[in-house]
Enzyme design. Structure first.
Site, PDB file in Angstrom:
ATOM      1  CG  ASP A  31      -2.153   0.780   1.134  1.00 40.02           C
ATOM      2  OD1 ASP A  31      -2.271   1.560   0.182  1.00 40.02           O
ATOM      3  OD2 ASP A  31      -3.029   0.644   2.013  1.00 40.02           O
TER       4      ASP A  31
ATOM      5  CG  ASP B 209      -9.370   3.045  -0.267  1.00 40.54           C
ATOM      6  OD1 ASP B 209      -9.090   1.845  -0.430  1.00 40.54           O
ATOM      7  OD2 ASP B 209      -8.605   3.845   0.306  1.00 40.54           O
TER       8      ASP B 209
HETATM    9  C1  DGJ Z   1      -5.752   2.110   1.922  1.00 40.01           C
HETATM   10  C2  DGJ Z   1      -6.167   0.910   1.128  1.00 40.01           C
HETATM   11  O1  DGJ Z   1      -6.715   1.292  -0.086  1.00 40.01           O
HETATM   12  C3  DGJ Z   1      -7.152   0.088   1.947  1.00 40.01           C
HETATM   13  O2  DGJ Z   1      -7.593  -1.009   1.208  1.00 40.01           O
HETATM   14  C4  DGJ Z   1      -6.492  -0.350   3.219  1.00 40.01           C
HETATM   15  O3  DGJ Z   1      -5.470  -1.256   2.944  1.00 40.01           O
HETATM   16  C5  DGJ Z   1      -5.961   0.850   3.989  1.00 40.01           C
HETATM   17  N1  DGJ Z   1      -5.148   1.703   3.176  1.00 40.01           N
HETATM   18  C6  DGJ Z   1      -5.164   0.412   5.181  1.00 40.01           C
HETATM   19  O4  DGJ Z   1      -4.563   1.448   5.824  1.00 40.01           O
END
Ligand code: DGJ
Length: 706
Positions: A456, A526
């Site tokens: 990430d 997200d």
């Molecule tokens: C952003 C990601 O897009 C989410 O899926 C998740 O992993 C969060 N970060 C975790 O902090």
């Protein structure tokens, strides 16, 4: 594929397209980009090429609007590809044709044309590559310096390309933001320049390094000229309709705050720009990019393998996880057919919220007192693989890592450090920072049975100073940062080839063809609202393979726009990609669990077709109150059609769907119905009823006997 040379003319051909150049009056000019030709002599060349006009001196007749790699210098004012400051202060570069060579390999051919500067010992090697069986042309440049004093490269584009001369063009590109990535934008191109770019150190999400130009194409018909830059940092694509009514498109690393010091004997290689022409509309252009990724670019052999059904609890529990809870969730996840259990953020250091712990890559002693092994063993005993989340490029101020290495973060000495999501960016351009990240990743993956790594990256880069290097090298930080991120992705793919690697950046904020080449999966957004995701899907699949995207089926109403949608609708959408489930399984009734189990089972039946099939976007969610997509198996004996109602109006708002891609004379049944030929399905179509809002249908088209 082949490369033909005739006199001063070059013709590069892919399966269905050609690209032509001419050495004309000492310049290399781009003369043709379109459908496949067989003779180099057929491309517009010599006196047929446009000149600026109005003057009659010999010098004025030299065409300069079609230059392959226009530098900043001389009597030229359009968007350029190259800007150099020489040691003596001169900032003008003039490039002339020098030589060429051809490199032939079994699966690809490359033409390399060398240009040289009129005075300085500078050479630019232009690469043009075509691939067997594919309809993509890759272009990049290598800038070579042989002078004693170093030069500063201020701009190093990858390519300049030219669709046919004239007006009437329409530009399609993508815009976006967090939770709203890959949205299509389409507008007529008028005189002047349109610039798409990013400046936050990532390839997204405000745009995506892709463009398409057409003069009235549809989804499945008409000419489309498209391109994409293989770069995961700041990029720029400029589309300019100039005074000669010629469109030029330049693609490259963004010259915003770019700098690179080149010393004697050194070469700077630009990222590749991938170009596609299709006379099969936007769908045809997408499929050319998809085939290129599936067969050449994406990590092999994983690109052709089916992806597991995943579970990820992030959106429900966020940081509130521990070993007991994850084990119980794993049991429920296994009971509905999940094949891979992914533990997201919150498992390490003091990471109880987003204010602490980032950078401390050891299991939280509170949540996982005996480390990761008990959970992994439990997950494996349930017949699932285990995956885990990391964010190697970042650090919280409240972490052991920051307390030990405050100098590792990007910041301007003596100035406040901007935090976003309470985190600072590690200067990944530094080799020691990169090696720190590699050490913890290597340990994590070597000591644990991990089959999936979610990498990430949750904020943009700013304050990109680098006080440890001389000031004339500091602007290299943007570029070296990308190289080092790539290097770690490549090392993981090399050292742990069985691991599926997810590229996530607050959803889909860093996706480009270079990441396609170095990872297997993307968290596209997200935002888990399916209506929004229909549009994200249409943008994403203009360029990227559908199976590389995944978006969890999770809580409803969702956390981004508060909309509730039926579970079946959300699960049907997840089937068009790699299915990820993220519901609160503790709160699901037996009926809901059984429903999900059924959907997962259906997905497992159709995923081969979805994952390795050919995508046709039948009806766009942008244009209709419903959307439809078809995936056709490589054998063309099977297809799956997905239909999603958005806001069904006036009762029968779904019109007949016409299904391309099947064998015309083969008989098929639609969901077990009466036989109909492939020709009939394509020309006469099928009727699909949706009687209510937010209804979805999945139709299975299978070969049958008469
Ligand atoms: C952003 C990601 O897009 C989410 O899926 C998740 O992993 C969060 N970060 C975790 O902090």
């Amino acid at each position: 594929m082949n490369i033909q040379v005739s006199g001063q003319l070059f013709l590069l051909s892919t399966q269905n397209t050609s690209y032509g150049m001419e050495i004309y009056k000492d310049k290399l000019l781009e003369c043709y980009w379109g459908a496949r030709l067989t003779r180099p002599e057929d491309i517009p060349h010599g006196d047929q090429l446009p000149v600026e006009g109005g003057h009659y001196e010999e010098e004025d007749k030299k065409p300069n609007v079609l230059q392959s790699y226009p530098p900043s210098g001389g009597y030229f004012f359009d968007e350029n590809c190259l800007k150099i400051t020489y040691a003596d202060g001169c900032r003008d570069t003039n490039l002339y044709y020098d030589s060429f060579r051809i490199e032939r390999e079994a699966d690809k051919e490359t033409l390399v044309v060398t240009l040289k500067e009129v005075v300085y010992p500078l050479r630019v090697h232009l690469y043009y590559r075509v691939y067997a069986g594919l309809d993509v042309l890759d272009r990049w440049a290598e800038i070579e310096w042989q002078g004693d004093e170093p030069i500063q490269i201020e701009k190093a584009g990858s390519a300049c390309c030219y669709p046919p001369v004239g007006r009437g063009w329409r530009l399609t590109h993508m815009s976006g933001r967090w939770a709203g990535e890959y949205r299509l934008e389409r507008a007529p191109l008028t005189g002047g320049k349109v610039v798409m770019e990013t400046r936050g150190g990532e390839s997204g999400p405000y745009s995506c390094p892709w463009f398409a130009l057409d003069r009235g194409a549809g989804e499945e018909s008409g000419g489309v000229w498209a391109g994409s830059l293989q770069w995961s940092g700041n990029w720029k694509i400029a589309v300019e309709l100039n005074r000669t009514e010629q469109v030029n498109v330049t693609l490259g690393i963004n010259d915003f705050d770019f700098g690179w010091l080149l010393s004697k004997g050194e070469t700077f290689k630009t990222p590749a720009a991938s170009l596609v022409y299709s006379d099969g509309g936007f769908g045809g252009a997408s499929r050319a990019f998809h085939e290129y990724q599936a067969e050449y670019l994406c990590p092999q052999p994983k690109a052709g393998q089916k992806r597991p059904v995943m579970f990820n609890s992030w959106e429900v529990f966020e940081f509130d996880i521990d070993v007991e809870q994850q084990m119980k969730l794993a049991e429920l996840a296994a009971s509905i057919g999940t094949e891979l259990f992914v533990m997201d953020d919150g498992w390490f250091g003091a990471r109880d919220n987003d204010r602490a712990g980032l950078g401390d890559w050891f299991p939280s002693p509170k949540k996982f007192p005996n480390g990761l092994h008990p959970l992994i063993e439990k997950v494996n005993s349930l017949g699932m693989d285990f995956g885990i989340w990391v964010e190697p490029e970042m650090v919280n101020r409240d972490s052991d890592l920051y307390r030990t290495h405050p100098d590792w973060v990007l910041s301007c000495p003596g100035k406040p450090k901007t935090e976003k999501r309470n985190q600072l960016v590690l200067n990944f351009a530094r080799e020691d920072v990169k090696e720190f990240a590699w050490d913890f990743l290597n340990k994590l993956l070597s000591e644990n049975n991990i089959a999936y790594l979610k990498w990430d990256m949750n904020r943009y880069l700013c304050e990109a100073s680098w006080p440890e290097v001389p000031k004339e090298r500091q602007r290299e930080v943007w570029t070296r940062y990308v190289y080092n991120v790539w290097d770690l992705f490549e090392r993981i793919e090399r050292e742990f080839p069985h691991v599926l690697l997810e590229n996530c950046s607050s959803g889909g904020c860093r996706m480009d063809l270079a990441m396609s080449a170095r990872s297997d999966m993307v968290n596209t957004s997200d935002n888990s609202d399916t209506l929004d995701n229909l549009k994200i899907f249409e943008g994403y699949t203009q360029l990227f393979l559908p199976k590389t995207s995944g978006r969890p089926v999770t809580i409803s109403p969702n956390g981004v726009n508060g909309r509730s949608l039926p579970l079946g609708y959300r699960m049907d959408f997840a089937m068009m990609q790699t299915m990820i489930i993220g519901n609160n399984l503790f709160k699901c009734s037996e009926e809901e669990l059984a429903f999900m189990r059924e959907k997962v089972a259906l997905y497992k039946e159709i995923r081969e077709v979805v994952h390795n099939g050919t995508l046709y976007r039948l009806v766009s969610a942008y244009e209709h109150p419903y959307a439809a997509y078809e995936f056709v198996a490589p054998s063309r004996e099977e297809a799956v059609v997905f239909v999603f109602g958005q806001s069904i109006q006036f009762r029968r708002s779904v019109h007949r769907l016409y299904l391309p891609g099947l064998q015309p004379h083969t008989l098929y049944s639609v969901d077990g119905g009466a036989p109909v030929s492939g020709l009939g399905l394509c020309q006469a179509g099928i009727d699909v009823a949706l009687m209510a809002d937010m209804q979805s249908r999945i139709l299975r088209i299978r070969k049958t006997e008469a």
